[in-house]
Design a protein around this motif. Structure first.
Motif, PDB file in Angstrom:
ATOM      1  N   VAL A  68       0.829  -1.206   0.000  1.00  0.00           N
ATOM      2  CA  VAL A  68       0.000   0.000   0.000  1.00  0.00           C
ATOM      3  C   VAL A  68       0.858   1.248   0.000  1.00  0.00           C
ATOM      4  CG1 VAL A  68      -1.629   1.340   1.399  1.00  0.00           C
ATOM      5  CG2 VAL A  68      -1.997  -1.118   1.045  1.00  0.00           C
ATOM      6  N   HIS A  69       2.021   1.222   0.644  1.00  0.00           N
ATOM      7  CA  HIS A  69       2.829   2.447   0.702  1.00  0.00           C
ATOM      8  C   HIS A  69       3.327   2.844  -0.688  1.00  0.00           C
ATOM      9  CE1 HIS A  69       6.977   0.951   0.178  1.00  0.00           C
ATOM     10  NE2 HIS A  69       6.615  -0.105   0.887  1.00  0.00           N
ATOM     11  N   LYS A  70       3.407   1.871  -1.626  1.00  0.00           N
ATOM     12  CA  LYS A  70       3.754   2.210  -2.994  1.00  0.00           C
ATOM     13  C   LYS A  70       2.605   2.934  -3.696  1.00  0.00           C
ATOM     14  CE  LYS A  70       7.953   0.694  -3.437  1.00  0.00           C
ATOM     15  NZ  LYS A  70       9.047   1.631  -3.774  1.00  0.00           N
ATOM     16  N   VAL A  71       1.389   2.586  -3.318  1.00  0.00           N
ATOM     17  CA  VAL A  71       0.233   3.310  -3.850  1.00  0.00           C
ATOM     18  C   VAL A  71       0.224   4.735  -3.308  1.00  0.00           C
ATOM     19  CG1 VAL A  71      -2.282   3.311  -4.059  1.00  0.00           C
ATOM     20  CG2 VAL A  71      -1.041   1.140  -4.005  1.00  0.00           C
ATOM     21  N   VAL A  72       0.607   4.881  -2.033  1.00  0.00           N
ATOM     22  CA  VAL A  72       0.724   6.222  -1.451  1.00  0.00           C
ATOM     23  C   VAL A  72       1.741   7.040  -2.235  1.00  0.00           C
ATOM     24  CG1 VAL A  72       1.474   7.522   0.581  1.00  0.00           C
ATOM     25  CG2 VAL A  72       0.025   5.496   0.848  1.00  0.00           C
ATOM     26  N   THR A  73       2.875   6.445  -2.540  1.00  0.00           N
ATOM     27  CA  THR A  73       3.907   7.137  -3.319  1.00  0.00           C
ATOM     28  C   THR A  73       3.383   7.544  -4.687  1.00  0.00           C
ATOM     29  OG1 THR A  73       5.644   5.906  -2.182  1.00  0.00           O
ATOM     30  CG2 THR A  73       6.234   6.932  -4.270  1.00  0.00           C
ATOM     31  N   TYR A  74       2.632   6.642  -5.307  1.00  0.00           N
ATOM     32  CA  TYR A  74       2.055   6.937  -6.623  1.00  0.00           C
ATOM     33  C   TYR A  74       1.117   8.138  -6.534  1.00  0.00           C
ATOM     34  CZ  TYR A  74      -0.709   6.225 -10.868  1.00  0.00           C
ATOM     35  OH  TYR A  74      -1.354   6.401 -12.056  1.00  0.00           O
ATOM     36  N   VAL A  75       0.276   8.146  -5.482  1.00  0.00           N
ATOM     37  CA  VAL A  75      -0.657   9.270  -5.323  1.00  0.00           C
ATOM     38  C   VAL A  75       0.110  10.570  -5.125  1.00  0.00           C
ATOM     39  CG1 VAL A  75      -2.429  10.257  -3.821  1.00  0.00           C
ATOM     40  CG2 VAL A  75      -2.521   7.825  -4.448  1.00  0.00           C
ATOM     41  N   LEU A  76       1.163  10.540  -4.305  1.00  0.00           N
ATOM     42  CA  LEU A  76       1.946  11.750  -4.065  1.00  0.00           C
ATOM     43  C   LEU A  76       2.561  12.282  -5.349  1.00  0.00           C
ATOM     44  CD1 LEU A  76       3.738  10.858  -0.717  1.00  0.00           C
ATOM     45  CD2 LEU A  76       2.100  12.706  -1.077  1.00  0.00           C
ATOM     46  N   GLU A  77       3.040  11.373  -6.204  1.00  0.00           N
ATOM     47  CA  GLU A  77       3.672  11.805  -7.446  1.00  0.00           C
ATOM     48  C   GLU A  77       2.662  12.380  -8.422  1.00  0.00           C
ATOM     49  OE1 GLU A  77       5.851   8.561  -9.036  1.00  0.00           O
ATOM     50  OE2 GLU A  77       7.538   8.808  -7.662  1.00  0.00           O
ATOM     51  N   LYS A  78       1.419  11.919  -8.343  1.00  0.00           N
ATOM     52  CA  LYS A  78       0.400  12.377  -9.283  1.00  0.00           C
ATOM     53  C   LYS A  78      -0.487  13.472  -8.703  1.00  0.00           C
ATOM     54  CE  LYS A  78       1.683   9.225 -12.183  1.00  0.00           C
ATOM     55  NZ  LYS A  78       2.480   9.599 -13.375  1.00  0.00           N
ATOM     56  N   LEU A  79      -0.339  13.754  -7.420  1.00  0.00           N
ATOM     57  CA  LEU A  79      -1.262  14.673  -6.758  1.00  0.00           C
ATOM     58  C   LEU A  79      -1.077  16.099  -7.259  1.00  0.00           C
ATOM     59  CD1 LEU A  79      -3.432  14.702  -4.540  1.00  0.00           C
ATOM     60  CD2 LEU A  79      -1.641  15.248  -2.912  1.00  0.00           C
ATOM     61  N   VAL A  80      -2.196  16.785  -7.545  1.00  0.00           N
ATOM     62  CA  VAL A  80      -2.181  18.173  -8.017  1.00  0.00           C
ATOM     63  C   VAL A  80      -2.608  19.065  -6.857  1.00  0.00           C
ATOM     64  CG1 VAL A  80      -3.133  19.810  -9.655  1.00  0.00           C
ATOM     65  CG2 VAL A  80      -2.725  17.460 -10.362  1.00  0.00           C
ATOM     66  N   LEU A  81      -1.648  19.859  -6.380  1.00  0.00           N
ATOM     67  CA  LEU A  81      -1.978  20.802  -5.318  1.00  0.00           C
ATOM     68  C   LEU A  81      -1.955  22.236  -5.847  1.00  0.00           C
ATOM     69  CD1 LEU A  81      -0.035  19.238  -2.334  1.00  0.00           C
ATOM     70  CD2 LEU A  81      -2.475  19.127  -2.805  1.00  0.00           C
ATOM     71  N   ASP A  82      -0.766  22.711  -6.191  1.00  0.00           N
ATOM     72  CA  ASP A  82      -0.677  24.094  -6.649  1.00  0.00           C
ATOM     73  C   ASP A  82      -0.287  24.175  -8.121  1.00  0.00           C
ATOM     74  OD1 ASP A  82       2.669  24.844  -5.411  1.00  0.00           O
ATOM     75  OD2 ASP A  82       1.825  23.048  -6.341  1.00  0.00           O
ATOM     76  N   LYS A  83      -0.393  22.998  -8.860  1.00  0.00           N
ATOM     77  CA  LYS A  83      -0.094  23.024 -10.280  1.00  0.00           C
ATOM     78  C   LYS A  83      -1.401  22.994 -11.052  1.00  0.00           C
ATOM     79  CE  LYS A  83       2.301  20.561 -13.968  1.00  0.00           C
ATOM     80  NZ  LYS A  83       3.041  19.365 -14.361  1.00  0.00           N
ATOM     81  N   PRO A  84      -1.592  23.887 -12.036  1.00  0.00           N
ATOM     82  CA  PRO A  84      -2.853  23.915 -12.789  1.00  0.00           C
ATOM     83  C   PRO A  84      -3.053  22.635 -13.582  1.00  0.00           C
ATOM     84  CG  PRO A  84      -1.207  25.280 -13.862  1.00  0.00           C
ATOM     85  CD  PRO A  84      -0.632  24.896 -12.539  1.00  0.00           C
ATOM     86  N   LEU A  85      -4.335  22.249 -13.752  1.00  0.00           N
ATOM     87  CA  LEU A  85      -4.676  21.074 -14.531  1.00  0.00           C
ATOM     88  C   LEU A  85      -4.394  21.315 -16.002  1.00  0.00           C
ATOM     89  CD1 LEU A  85      -8.083  20.096 -12.919  1.00  0.00           C
ATOM     90  CD2 LEU A  85      -5.902  18.920 -12.658  1.00  0.00           C
ATOM     91  N   ASP A  86      -3.884  20.306 -16.697  1.00  0.00           N
ATOM     92  CA  ASP A  86      -3.720  20.378 -18.142  1.00  0.00           C
ATOM     93  C   ASP A  86      -3.945  18.974 -18.698  1.00  0.00           C
ATOM     94  OD1 ASP A  86      -0.143  20.746 -17.630  1.00  0.00           O
ATOM     95  OD2 ASP A  86      -1.412  18.951 -17.508  1.00  0.00           O
TER      96      ASP A  86
END
Length: 760
Positions: A662-680
């Motif tokens: 599961v911690h690898k899924v957490v890492t995947y989410v962190l790498e793909k997570l959009v916080l302050d970057k605009p969607l494109d």
């Protein structure tokens, strides 16, 4: 019908998939001088020299024979005969020292009784379990065998030794023991309504394969032969005693009287009298000249399974399912209860003034028998009249109990090891709980072949619950306890389905994220000695002689194997897969010869090749190639929790190895997570944006590699992420397979949710 080795491949023109050969390894006890299952048979070899000890040979349901040097108050195991792959059912001595055994593996084997346990020859004529043997005491070449297939064969051992079979190699070129496979000098006994004769197949011509001729219409359980080998009697589930003339090949008569299966037979040296024991609890004395039963003895209260007589044939010893051993005076029709035990009696062997008793227990007992002067036993006054069955039942009813045994304790016991009778495979698919016949529960590690812990006499079910782990690993092996110990079966390709991370196996010096295939590493441990010896003979385990190069070609061509790129191609055996060389497991398998064989792991000498070993096993060991495997991936959807403002750009179906944590899924989410970057319409890694066609997002994969750090300049903060399934927070070390099995609990694709945890 049980088979330790797998059946052969189907015909070439068949459209059914090939059935690969099975590989089995048997976990032996640390004390390998003892049997670990019931003793089916025994025979005594008397020494011709006064200062040399006599020998007792025992054959067991553990598939082994043992030779015991006998003293006055001790018995020492001096040799183990290991080649049969199933129960040893009977054993006889012929000539000056030839031991012949038969087995549920459908074979007969011959041995030098005074050797170190090497099998001389294997005979493969029977179509089913071989249950019984008989030998001619004064004709060392003649023996008979019978089995569940209704077949009875009379063997001329000298002629069988002279005959050859093209399918069997000699000892110098093959580990399949030199034998006469489907090519013997035999007399096949046939009983049918149209013929009373038996046909003789004397296969003096090399490679001649006789036609299989059935004996009885049903299973054969008992045989006996006179001392010169001219007469043979047989009995089984037909409830009749059949008499055959082994010289002319004719059936002479059939004796009726028993009402249930005939389980034991004796012939006097002259061949005039026959004694039979039956599951109807009766013992009968037959006069073959008069062709009738002259006496019946109602001694036992249950099935009679074993008989032995004094040299003069005046007294008979009998044992069976009622746990009791009796001696009966055949002329006076009186019986004495010698002793009672805790287990059904399977066979008896008279030895001077003692008698050896084999039972369903793994121990053998010696009891007083007064074989030279049996009348001494009757002088004690404990005898009773062995009348007919109704008289016997009336006597038991009136007396209210069985007779008092003449002896309370045996004069000598050869102890065995309690047989394993129950097992449970634990969730980690490396540990197996076992329970033996004494009630002791132990924890075994099958990838090392050792007992980890002995819990004593506790509940197996409660101990299994106590040791429960919430992990999900594919079933990569099967286990049975038919031989009294753990037999672990590996079948391709299923056996290669289980993988674990090296960190979970505590393998030091190996990257934590390396995947370890459990079957591959187990094979390396089992064949460590073979790989060393093979390297000595050829210079390299992977670049051997031309024959082994051909093996690689055959393997690749017939099975479409794939190289296991996640593991180095080396012979290093990691600690979790190191088998003991003090109590090494026994390997049971077969190659292109088609004859299963059994050897200790440490007895492999490097000469074994495709004639002896399955191709898939050789390809794994020599070329690091594994067959295509199914269900190694887990598909899942990854969605934000309800009300979560955090979004990731990839929301299609994802795929990852089953063992991904599961911690690898957490890492995947962190790498793909959009916080302050605009969607494109894309992201820094070039992954597909969620707005594109569904067919383009079905096969995105979660990476297993190390977490990247500092790869996204826009990511100022690394928030804390939780992964949930069915509203349950998942531990970081839990695998996807475990989540699907214990949390999701459904067959359809797994659905995971993520959320940002505030304040972390």
């Amino acid at each position: 019908m049980h088979r330790v080795g797998s059946s052969g491949n189907t015909a070439n023109n068949s459209t059914r998939p090939r059935k690969e050969k099975r590989l089995t390894y048997i976990l032996n006890d640390a004390d390998d001088t003892k049997h670990c299952a019931g003793i089916n048979c025994l025979v005594v070899l008397k020494s011709a020299v006064s200062d040399v000890s006599d020998y007792l040979f025992t054959g067991s349901r553990d598939g082994k024979l043992k030779r015991w040097s006998l003293g006055d108050d001790a018995a020492t195991c001096s040799a183990t005969f290991e080649s049969h792959v199933d129960w040893v059912n009977d054993v006889v001595l012929v000539g000056d020292g030839t031991l012949v055994s038969c087995s549920s593996d459908t074979t007969l084997k011959t041995w030098n009784a005074l050797s170190n346990g090497v099998c001389n020859r294997t005979h493969c004529q029977h179509s089913d379990y071989v249950t019984c043997l008989a030998a001619a005491e004064k004709n060392s070449n003649i023996i008979a065998s019978g089995g569940l297939g209704g077949e009875v064969f009379i063997w001329d051992l000298e002629a069988a030794l002279a005959s050859k079979c093209n399918d069997i190699m000699d000892d110098e070129t093959s580990n399949v023991i030199n034998g006469s496979c489907n090519s013997k000098s035999t007399i096949a006994l046939r009983s049918s309504s149209s013929s009373n004769s038996i046909s003789l197949h004397s296969t003096q011509t090399e490679g001649y394969i006789p036609i299989a001729a059935k004996g009885h219409k049903e299973s054969v359980y008992a045989l006996a032969m006179n001392e010169v080998g001219t007469l043979l009697v047989s009995g089984g589930t037909e409830k009749v005693v059949r008499l055959w003339d082994a010289r002319s090949g004719s059936k002479t008569l059939k004796l009726k009287g028993h009402t249930d299966n005939i389980r034991a037979l004796l012939l006097d040296p002259t061949g005039r009298f026959c004694i039979s024991g039956s599951s109807d609890s009766m013992i009968r004395l037959w006069d073959l000249g008069q062709q009738r039963c002259i006496h019946s003895y109602a001694v036992h209260t249950d099935s009679v399974w074993a008989l032995a007589s004094t040299p003069s044939f005046s007294h008979v010893y009998s044992g069976g399912r009622d746990l009791s051993l009796y001696i009966t005076d055949l002329q006076m029709r009186e019986s004495v209860l010698l002793c009672t035990g805790k287990h059904p009696i399977l066979q008896l062997a008279l030895h001077d003034d003692s008698i050896w008793v084999a039972s369903t227990d793994s121990s053998v007992h010696r009891w007083p028998a007064e074989g030279r002067n049996p009348q001494k036993i009757f002088e004690s006054g404990n005898s009773f009249l062995a009348g007919n069955l109704s008289f016997s039942r009336a006597r038991v009813s009136l007396e209210g109990s069985t007779p008092v045994p003449a002896y309370k304790e045996p004069t000598l016991t050869i102890p065995g090891i309690p047989a394993i009778i129950q097992h449970e495979v634990l969730n980690n698919k490396r540990h197996v709980l076992t329970k033996d016949s004494s009630g002791s529960v132990k924890l075994c590690e099958i990838t090392k072949g050792v007992v980890i812990e002995d819990f004593g006499k506790v509940s197996l079910e409660e101990k299994k619950e106590e040791l429960f782990e919430m992990v999900s690993i594919p079933a990569w092996f099967t286990v049975d306890t038919r031989l009294g110990s753990l037999s672990v079966h590996l079948d391709t390709p299923q056996c290669f389905s289980a993988e674990m991370y090296s960190a979970d196996l505590n393998i030091l010096g190996k990257p934590e994220e390396d995947k370890v295939n459990l079957a591959r590493e187990t094979l390396k441990g089992l064949f460590a000695q073979w790989l060393i010896e093979q390297k000595k003979r050829t210079g390299s385990p992977a670049s051997a002689n031309g024959d082994l190069k051909d093996i690689a070609t055959k393997c690749h061509a017939h099975s479409g194997v794939e190289v296991d790129g996640s593991s180095e191609n080396d012979a290093m055996v990691y600690p979790p897969f190191e088998f003991s060389v003090i109590s090494p497991p026994s390997i049971v398998t077969e190659g292109t010869h088609g004859v299963p064989w059994r050897k200790k792991m440490t007895d492999l000498d490097g000469t074994e090749d495709e004639k002896d070993l399955p191709l898939w096993c050789l390809d794994c060991l020599l070329n690091n190639r594994l067959p295509p495997r199914e269900n190694t991936k887990c598909s899942f959807f990854l969605h934000p929790c309800d009300g979560s403002i955090a979004q990731i750009l990839t929301q299609g179906k994802l795929s990852a190895p089953r063992i991904l944590r599961v911690h690898k899924v957490v890492t995947y989410v962190l790498e793909k997570l959009v916080l302050d970057k605009p969607l494109d319409n894309g992201n820094a890694d070039g992954n597909v944006a969620p707005g594109l066609a569904g067919s383009q997002i079905q096969h995105q994969a979660v990476r297993e590699g190390p977490t990247r750090s500092g790869s996204k300049s826009w990511q100022k903060i690394r928030p804390s992420i939780e992964i949930l399934c069915n509203n349950q927070i998942l531990p970081p070390e839990m695998s996807l397979a475990t989540v699907k099995t214990y949390i999701w609990k459904r067959q359809d694709d797994l659905v995971l949710n993520y959320r940002v945890v505030q304040g972390r």
